[in-house]
Scaffold this motif. Structure first.
Motif, PDB file in Angstrom:
ATOM      1  N   ASN A  46       0.820  -1.538   0.100  1.00  0.00           N
ATOM      2  CA  ASN A  46      -0.370   0.006   0.310  1.00  0.00           C
ATOM      3  C   ASN A  46       1.144   1.620  -0.899  1.00  0.00           C
ATOM      4  OD1 ASN A  46      -2.549  -1.405   0.177  1.00  0.00           O
ATOM      5  ND2 ASN A  46      -2.913  -1.767   2.548  1.00  0.00           N
ATOM      6  N   ALA A  47       1.489   1.487   1.142  1.00  0.00           N
ATOM      7  CA  ALA A  47       2.268   2.757   1.065  1.00  0.00           C
ATOM      8  C   ALA A  47       3.457   3.245  -0.934  1.00  0.00           C
ATOM      9  CB  ALA A  47       3.960   2.174   2.023  1.00  0.00           C
ATOM     10  N   PRO A  48       4.527   1.836  -0.508  1.00  0.00           N
ATOM     11  CA  PRO A  48       4.752   2.169  -2.118  1.00  0.00           C
ATOM     12  C   PRO A  48       3.473   2.755  -3.141  1.00  0.00           C
ATOM     13  CG  PRO A  48       5.689  -0.430  -1.320  1.00  0.00           C
ATOM     14  CD  PRO A  48       3.749   0.489  -0.621  1.00  0.00           C
ATOM     15  N   GLN A  49       2.461   1.943  -3.539  1.00  0.00           N
ATOM     16  CA  GLN A  49       1.687   2.405  -4.501  1.00  0.00           C
ATOM     17  C   GLN A  49       0.782   2.958  -3.911  1.00  0.00           C
ATOM     18  OE1 GLN A  49      -1.396  -0.397  -3.811  1.00  0.00           O
ATOM     19  NE2 GLN A  49      -0.231  -2.387  -5.384  1.00  0.00           N
ATOM     20  N   LEU A  50       0.815   4.255  -2.759  1.00  0.00           N
ATOM     21  CA  LEU A  50       0.676   5.970  -2.352  1.00  0.00           C
ATOM     22  C   LEU A  50       1.511   6.597  -2.673  1.00  0.00           C
ATOM     23  CD1 LEU A  50      -0.919   7.910  -1.421  1.00  0.00           C
ATOM     24  CD2 LEU A  50       0.067   6.943   0.863  1.00  0.00           C
ATOM     25  N   THR A  51       2.825   5.958  -2.744  1.00  0.00           N
ATOM     26  CA  THR A  51       3.973   6.557  -3.584  1.00  0.00           C
ATOM     27  C   THR A  51       3.335   6.606  -4.790  1.00  0.00           C
ATOM     28  OG1 THR A  51       5.460   6.223  -1.916  1.00  0.00           O
ATOM     29  CG2 THR A  51       6.283   7.196  -3.329  1.00  0.00           C
ATOM     30  N   LEU A  52       3.391   5.735  -5.779  1.00  0.00           N
ATOM     31  CA  LEU A  52       3.696   5.572  -7.255  1.00  0.00           C
ATOM     32  C   LEU A  52       2.280   6.997  -7.420  1.00  0.00           C
ATOM     33  CD1 LEU A  52       3.809   4.718 -10.191  1.00  0.00           C
ATOM     34  CD2 LEU A  52       2.358   3.073  -9.650  1.00  0.00           C
ATOM     35  N   LEU A  53       1.324   6.566  -6.659  1.00  0.00           N
ATOM     36  CA  LEU A  53       0.005   7.121  -7.427  1.00  0.00           C
ATOM     37  C   LEU A  53       0.299   8.750  -7.683  1.00  0.00           C
ATOM     38  CD1 LEU A  53      -3.014   7.438  -8.018  1.00  0.00           C
ATOM     39  CD2 LEU A  53      -3.405   6.863  -5.748  1.00  0.00           C
ATOM     40  N   LEU A  54       0.767   8.707  -6.052  1.00  0.00           N
ATOM     41  CA  LEU A  54       0.977  10.611  -6.091  1.00  0.00           C
ATOM     42  C   LEU A  54       2.514  10.591  -6.822  1.00  0.00           C
ATOM     43  CD1 LEU A  54       0.493  13.039  -4.236  1.00  0.00           C
ATOM     44  CD2 LEU A  54       2.929  12.258  -2.956  1.00  0.00           C
ATOM     45  N   TYR A  55       2.982  10.001  -6.708  1.00  0.00           N
ATOM     46  CA  TYR A  55       3.714  10.455  -8.508  1.00  0.00           C
ATOM     47  C   TYR A  55       2.803  10.336 -10.091  1.00  0.00           C
ATOM     48  CZ  TYR A  55       6.905   9.687 -12.243  1.00  0.00           C
ATOM     49  OH  TYR A  55       8.158   9.604 -13.679  1.00  0.00           O
ATOM     50  N   ILE A  56       2.235   9.258  -9.737  1.00  0.00           N
ATOM     51  CA  ILE A  56       1.746   9.947 -10.857  1.00  0.00           C
ATOM     52  C   ILE A  56       1.149  11.644 -10.870  1.00  0.00           C
ATOM     53  CG2 ILE A  56       0.053   9.248 -13.201  1.00  0.00           C
ATOM     54  CD1 ILE A  56       0.825   6.037 -11.656  1.00  0.00           C
ATOM     55  N   ILE A  57      -0.097  11.328 -10.203  1.00  0.00           N
ATOM     56  CA  ILE A  57      -0.124  12.915 -10.112  1.00  0.00           C
ATOM     57  C   ILE A  57       0.298  13.790 -10.377  1.00  0.00           C
ATOM     58  CG2 ILE A  57      -1.827  14.320  -8.839  1.00  0.00           C
ATOM     59  CD1 ILE A  57      -3.345  11.468  -7.898  1.00  0.00           C
ATOM     60  N   LEU A  58       1.394  14.037  -9.661  1.00  0.00           N
ATOM     61  CA  LEU A  58       2.669  15.364 -10.046  1.00  0.00           C
ATOM     62  C   LEU A  58       2.845  14.888 -11.240  1.00  0.00           C
ATOM     63  CD1 LEU A  58       4.203  14.776  -6.542  1.00  0.00           C
ATOM     64  CD2 LEU A  58       2.385  16.491  -7.135  1.00  0.00           C
ATOM     65  N   ARG A  59       3.306  14.313 -12.095  1.00  0.00           N
ATOM     66  CA  ARG A  59       3.700  13.745 -13.207  1.00  0.00           C
ATOM     67  C   ARG A  59       3.175  14.910 -14.270  1.00  0.00           C
ATOM     68  NH1 ARG A  59       8.529  14.195 -15.582  1.00  0.00           N
ATOM     69  NH2 ARG A  59       9.632  12.557 -13.709  1.00  0.00           N
ATOM     70  N   THR A  60       1.942  14.170 -14.261  1.00  0.00           N
ATOM     71  CA  THR A  60       1.115  14.510 -15.313  1.00  0.00           C
ATOM     72  C   THR A  60      -0.154  15.993 -14.590  1.00  0.00           C
ATOM     73  OG1 THR A  60      -1.433  13.025 -13.618  1.00  0.00           O
ATOM     74  CG2 THR A  60       0.078  11.893 -15.475  1.00  0.00           C
ATOM     75  N   ASN A  61       0.491  16.368 -13.673  1.00  0.00           N
ATOM     76  CA  ASN A  61      -0.453  17.373 -13.056  1.00  0.00           C
ATOM     77  C   ASN A  61      -2.139  17.496 -13.076  1.00  0.00           C
ATOM     78  OD1 ASN A  61      -0.365  19.994 -11.779  1.00  0.00           O
ATOM     79  ND2 ASN A  61      -0.142  21.603 -13.301  1.00  0.00           N
ATOM     80  N   LYS A  62      -2.318  16.140 -13.216  1.00  0.00           N
ATOM     81  CA  LYS A  62      -3.851  16.036 -13.208  1.00  0.00           C
ATOM     82  C   LYS A  62      -4.424  15.177 -11.722  1.00  0.00           C
ATOM     83  CE  LYS A  62      -4.455  16.558 -17.860  1.00  0.00           C
ATOM     84  NZ  LYS A  62      -4.607  15.873 -19.510  1.00  0.00           N
ATOM     85  N   ALA A  63      -5.268  14.887 -11.384  1.00  0.00           N
ATOM     86  CA  ALA A  63      -6.092  14.289 -10.474  1.00  0.00           C
ATOM     87  C   ALA A  63      -7.226  14.110 -10.472  1.00  0.00           C
ATOM     88  CB  ALA A  63      -4.968  15.055  -8.829  1.00  0.00           C
ATOM     89  N   ASP A  64      -8.100  13.829  -9.955  1.00  0.00           N
ATOM     90  CA  ASP A  64      -9.871  13.583  -9.927  1.00  0.00           C
ATOM     91  C   ASP A  64      -9.672  13.684  -8.846  1.00  0.00           C
ATOM     92  OD1 ASP A  64      -9.460  12.795 -13.247  1.00  0.00           O
ATOM     93  OD2 ASP A  64      -9.443  10.695 -13.214  1.00  0.00           O
ATOM     94  N   PRO A  65     -11.212  13.717  -9.043  1.00  0.00           N
ATOM     95  CA  PRO A  65     -12.085  13.466  -7.289  1.00  0.00           C
ATOM     96  C   PRO A  65     -11.544  11.872  -7.015  1.00  0.00           C
ATOM     97  CG  PRO A  65     -13.335  14.632  -8.642  1.00  0.00           C
ATOM     98  CD  PRO A  65     -12.347  13.887  -9.960  1.00  0.00           C
ATOM     99  N   SER A  66     -11.869  10.910  -7.902  1.00  0.00           N
ATOM    100  CA  SER A  66     -11.497   9.490  -7.224  1.00  0.00           C
ATOM    101  C   SER A  66     -10.293   9.757  -6.589  1.00  0.00           C
ATOM    102  CB  SER A  66     -11.813   8.568  -8.073  1.00  0.00           C
ATOM    103  OG  SER A  66     -11.137   8.395  -9.444  1.00  0.00           O
ATOM    104  N   GLN A  67      -8.740  10.026  -7.819  1.00  0.00           N
ATOM    105  CA  GLN A  67      -7.242   9.381  -7.368  1.00  0.00           C
ATOM    106  C   GLN A  67      -6.877  10.482  -5.389  1.00  0.00           C
ATOM    107  OE1 GLN A  67      -5.615  11.098 -10.124  1.00  0.00           O
ATOM    108  NE2 GLN A  67      -5.524   9.189 -11.141  1.00  0.00           N
TER     109      GLN A  67
END
Length: 309
Positions: A46-67
């Motif tokens: 869970n912690a690595p997946q959370l870090t990856l998800l946060l990285y993807i959001i920052l990289r794309t500069n887009k975040a859905d409400p579900s994310q």
């Protein structure tokens, strides 16, 4: 598999008119084992997946409400697993001093304030150097693995699985504090949090120094600036917890001692034990001895350790 076994045993105990002590011990073993395995799953997945998800959001500069909802839920689940594990360990005490609602809240809160900034700076460093975070994880993991080996553990019954256990603990230590040795944890905790604090500051400074001069990530600068005070606040809440809210305070007021950080003798603390346990589970016995101070009377046998795996 453990969850299925616990459900089967729980269903059997729920409908049984009378239950044997061995069945109750087995159910206690399963419940504790599930809590421990959930903690491993949290920091291995869970912690690595959370870090990856946060990285993807920052990289794309887009975040859905579900994310955003997923990030908040994941952070809460990570910190909740630590609280659940701690409460599960306390069930080994015969006359246990349970965590109050306020103590549980502060315990949960300071873990949240310590883990959140750590995941943030790792994600920011990955944003700056995606492959570098792999190198960073490997180096910190090796340092933590070496540290765990220096402290010594006796969790498994053979050297191979024991090294695997130490490797998993090193992954947990990459994100959060986890005690693996007997005795007072004050100095070990200071060393660990000092190391993680310096490492996190270096990751944050590296991102601030090497980031692109464009305005794309300017909004993150206040967030990074608030991460350090947030981590310090977590340390302060931890100090408050151990100083005034820890069950050990109530135990000392009543003439006993509770956890391994108690500054006194061990005669005031007894574990659940059976007069003649048929089977002793070494893993659970070692966990209890590591986390809690043990009286001479109850050191030989623990009730929750009498059930076979």
């Amino acid at each position: 598999y453990r969850c299925l076994c616990a459900l089967k045993m729980g269903w059997k105990l729920c409908w049984a008119k009378t239950t044997s002590e061995q069945e109750q011990n087995h159910m206690a073993f399963l419940s504790h084992d599930i809590s421990m395995l959930r903690l491993f799953e949290t920091f291995l997945e869970n912690a690595p997946q959370l870090t990856l998800l946060l990285y993807i959001i920052l990289r794309t500069n887009k975040a859905d409400p579900s994310q955003g909802m997923g990030i908040c839920t994941a952070v809460l689940c990570v910190t909740w697993s630590l609280l659940d594990y701690h409460q599960s360990l306390r069930s080994f005490l015969q006359d246990k001093y349970e965590l109050s609602l306020c103590s549980s809240f502060i315990y949960f809160l300071w873990n949240l304030f310590l883990i959140g900034p750590r995941i943030l700076v790792v994600a920011l460093f990955a944003l700056l150097w995606p492959y570098g975070v792999v190198v960073h994880f490997a180096l910190v993991w090796l340092a933590m693995f070496f540290w765990v080996n220096m402290q010594g553990t006796d969790f498994m019954e053979s050297p191979g699985p024991e090294q695997l256990y130490r490797a998993m603990v090193a992954v947990i230590l990459y994100f959060s504090w986890f005690n693996v040795a007997k005795g007072r944890t004050l100095y070990r905790s200071i060393i660990y949090h000092g190391f993680i604090l310096v490492d996190s500051i270096l990751l944050a400074v590296s991102w601030l120094w090497c980031r692109s001069p464009s305005d794309e990530y300017l909004y993150l600068i206040p967030v990074v600036a608030a991460a350090l005070p947030c981590y310090v606040l977590g340390l302060v809440l931890r100090l408050i917890y151990y100083k005034w809210l820890h069950p050990n305070v109530r135990a000392q007021q009543q003439g006993g001692y509770d956890e391994a950080d108690a500054s006194g003798g061990t005669d005031g603390l007894d574990f659940r034990f059976d007069s003649a346990p048929a089977v002793v589970n070494r893993r659970m016995q070692w966990l209890a001895q590591t986390q809690f101070t043990i009286s001479l009377q109850s050191e030989q046998s623990l009730l929750n350790g009498t059930a076979a795996a």
